[in-house]
Write a protein that holds these residues in place. Sequence first.
Motif, mmCIF file in Angstrom:
data_model
loop_
_atom_site.group_PDB
_atom_site.id
_atom_site.type_symbol
_atom_site.label_atom_id
_atom_site.label_comp_id
_atom_site.label_asym_id
_atom_site.label_seq_id
_atom_site.Cartn_x
_atom_site.Cartn_y
_atom_site.Cartn_z
ATOM 1 N N ASP A 55 33.327 46.907 55.159
ATOM 2 C CA ASP A 55 33.321 48.372 55.023
ATOM 3 C C ASP A 55 34.349 48.879 54.000
ATOM 4 N N ASN A 56 35.055 47.940 53.364
ATOM 5 C CA ASN A 56 36.073 48.356 52.386
ATOM 6 C C ASN A 56 35.415 48.613 51.026
ATOM 7 N N PRO A 57 35.848 49.652 50.295
ATOM 8 C CA PRO A 57 35.247 49.924 48.974
ATOM 9 C C PRO A 57 35.395 48.752 47.987
ATOM 10 N N SER A 58 36.347 47.834 48.244
ATOM 11 C CA SER A 58 36.539 46.691 47.336
ATOM 12 C C SER A 58 35.547 45.552 47.586
ATOM 13 N N TRP A 59 34.700 45.686 48.622
ATOM 14 C CA TRP A 59 33.793 44.599 48.993
ATOM 15 C C TRP A 59 32.951 44.124 47.806
ATOM 16 N N SER A 60 32.409 45.084 47.043
ATOM 17 C CA SER A 60 31.508 44.670 45.951
ATOM 18 C C SER A 60 32.272 43.916 44.856
ATOM 19 N N GLN A 61 33.501 44.336 44.577
ATOM 20 C CA GLN A 61 34.337 43.609 43.608
ATOM 21 C C GLN A 61 34.611 42.195 44.127
ATOM 22 N N ALA A 62 34.951 42.115 45.406
ATOM 23 C CA ALA A 62 35.268 40.819 46.015
ATOM 24 C C ALA A 62 34.047 39.906 45.994
ATOM 25 N N GLU A 63 32.887 40.491 46.168
ATOM 26 C CA GLU A 63 31.645 39.704 46.164
ATOM 27 C C GLU A 63 31.390 39.082 44.797
ATOM 28 N N LYS A 64 31.656 39.872 43.748
ATOM 29 C CA LYS A 64 31.306 39.367 42.407
ATOM 30 C C LYS A 64 32.408 38.469 41.806
ATOM 31 N N VAL A 65 33.623 38.536 42.358
ATOM 32 C CA VAL A 65 34.728 37.814 41.734
ATOM 33 C C VAL A 65 34.526 36.286 41.875
ATOM 34 N N THR A 66 34.840 35.569 40.815
ATOM 35 C CA THR A 66 34.595 34.121 40.793
ATOM 36 C C THR A 66 35.926 33.357 40.789
ATOM 37 N N ILE A 67 35.853 32.047 41.091
ATOM 38 C CA ILE A 67 37.052 31.197 41.077
ATOM 39 C C ILE A 67 37.709 31.259 39.690
ATOM 40 N N GLU A 68 39.016 31.423 39.672
ATOM 41 C CA GLU A 68 39.850 31.502 38.467
ATOM 42 C C GLU A 68 39.767 32.831 37.724
ATOM 43 N N SER A 69 39.061 33.823 38.305
ATOM 44 C CA SER A 69 39.139 35.164 37.717
ATOM 45 C C SER A 69 40.550 35.681 37.930
ATOM 46 N N SER A 70 41.044 36.473 36.997
ATOM 47 C CA SER A 70 42.361 37.083 37.187
ATOM 48 C C SER A 70 42.174 38.444 37.833
ATOM 49 N N VAL A 71 43.055 38.767 38.769
ATOM 50 C CA VAL A 71 42.901 40.003 39.548
ATOM 51 C C VAL A 71 44.249 40.655 39.807
ATOM 52 N N VAL A 72 44.195 41.942 40.132
ATOM 53 C CA VAL A 72 45.369 42.612 40.675
ATOM 54 C C VAL A 72 44.883 43.305 41.946
ATOM 55 N N LEU A 73 45.673 43.209 43.007
ATOM 56 C CA LEU A 73 45.209 43.814 44.251
ATOM 57 C C LEU A 73 46.353 44.409 45.050
ATOM 58 N N GLU A 74 45.966 45.392 45.855
ATOM 59 C CA GLU A 74 46.943 46.042 46.719
ATOM 60 C C GLU A 74 46.422 45.960 48.140
ATOM 61 N N GLY A 75 47.326 45.764 49.100
ATOM 62 C CA GLY A 75 46.891 45.702 50.491
ATOM 63 C C GLY A 75 48.072 45.686 51.428
ATOM 64 N N ILE A 76 47.760 45.558 52.722
ATOM 65 C CA ILE A 76 48.808 45.574 53.749
ATOM 66 C C ILE A 76 49.113 44.130 54.168
ATOM 67 N N VAL A 77 50.382 43.792 54.193
ATOM 68 C CA VAL A 77 50.805 42.434 54.560
ATOM 69 C C VAL A 77 50.846 42.307 56.079
ATOM 70 N N LYS A 78 50.199 41.234 56.555
ATOM 71 C CA LYS A 78 50.192 41.004 58.010
ATOM 72 C C LYS A 78 50.612 39.564 58.270
ATOM 73 N N GLN A 79 51.374 39.422 59.339
ATOM 74 C CA GLN A 79 51.698 38.048 59.746
ATOM 75 C C GLN A 79 50.447 37.491 60.413
ATOM 76 N N ASP A 80 50.068 36.265 60.069
ATOM 77 C CA ASP A 80 48.888 35.643 60.679
ATOM 78 C C ASP A 80 49.112 34.140 60.724
ATOM 79 N N LYS A 81 49.296 33.633 61.920
ATOM 80 C CA LYS A 81 49.635 32.211 62.076
ATOM 81 C C LYS A 81 48.561 31.296 61.506
#
Length: 432
Positions: A55-81
């Motif tokens: 449901d995130n607006p970035s979903w379509s970008q994430a879908e098209k992005v390929t291995i070794e593409s260069s990106v810049v991203l912003e998000g919330i940091v969460k601890q996750d074991k």
Amino acid sequence: MLMPVVAIQTVLDGKKEGKSATIRGWIYRKRESKQTIFLIIRDASGVIQCTVKRDNPSWSQAEKVTIESSVVLEGIVKQDKRAPGGYEIAIEKLSVIGLAETFPITKGKGKESEEFLRDNRHLWLRSRRMNLIMKVRSEVLRFTHDFFRKEDFIEVSPPMFISSACEGGSTLFGLKYFDKQLYLTQSAQLYLEALIYSLEKVYCVAPSFRAEKSRTIRHLTEYWHIEPEWAFADMDDLMRVEEDLMSYICQRTAKNCKKEIESLGADISKLKAVKTPFPRITYTEAIEKLNAKGFKIKWGEDFGFEDEKALAEEFGGPFFVYAYPRQIKAFYCKSHRDNPDLVMSTDMLVPRIGEISTGGAREDSKEELLKRISELGLREEDYRWYIDLRRYGTVPHVGFGLGLERLLTWMLDLENIIDSIPFPRTIRRFYP
Ligand code: NSS
């Protein structure tokens, strides 16, 4: 507006927990489920898992992005074991900087594809493994410079084009220099010797070239050579500085590069165990040891790779062999005045690699040097300037050469020396 960019390692260190962070880098891995896309992002400092929900607006970008593409991203940091590194970023904004074509190196390339990885070295340098090795290499260089500066050595810059051999003609690379025949340097030693008459204690870290036909785990045709040379010193001074340098580098690397060494699966305890003084045995004792082990080697013969490895196993760490027969060492080696069959030369050996450094006292008598030059069939006129050094204020002096890549191969338990340098040159490899 995007927040200031932070290094992935800063996020992994927990410094951004619960907060928003902007990172940039390259897509290292990608995995997709119905509701979530998992992107592993790498930058120079580390790798981190990032997630995008459907449901995130970035979903379509994430879908098209390929291995070794260069990106810049912003998000919330969460601890996750469950996330590698213990933290992940829930992406809120994702922008693709450069969309990559299908990357030729895919996950899980096995041993059979080593050749392929070498052909694609320019891309393989992005791997975590090469990233970590290059970081340790840089630190080892830093510690080398720190050591010599701490000991009041002055860094100098020797020439790469030279007109006569330092280490014998058989491994000399020739080149056309306008209408003259010149060579690529095999060692800065002879030039360092000239500089000690001005600066007393000098060193350099510079490339050396060897037309080396050997295809072993320890031979390159172009390598980086750590070479100090200093005046008013003898063999004991030489071995002391050499072992001090070695233990200084190993101790500091073990301390400062713990994470890298462990991630590379190398044995850190071996580095911590490198403490002075190192064992010292004479060449003659080494021959006796080898013959006792069943090797058939005569006094006067040079050690082969197998001999060196067998000797080194016994010591388990770095050690010196010294007092070599005259006939197997270079023209500049100083002879023992009480036994001219021997020269004041020493090799440092380590397990698995054998010789990693060679040094010694230099012949400081003009008459003896001329004798050595003619004995070895060298041309006196090729060494005119070098002989001059014995004419004007000669002094006892010593120096050694330590191969940076052999050192790293040993320190990091690398299978082959070629992984210790970004773009290895060997008899068969000069691309990329
Ligand atoms: O030929 S050496 O044994 N000695 C010298 O060049 C002296 N002139 C050095 C000096 O006293 N200033 O080379 C020294 C070291 C050797 O122990 C190795 O660690 C490294 O240089 N070396 C190499 N590393 C990688 N590949 C090749 N082919 C190679 N040859 C030497």
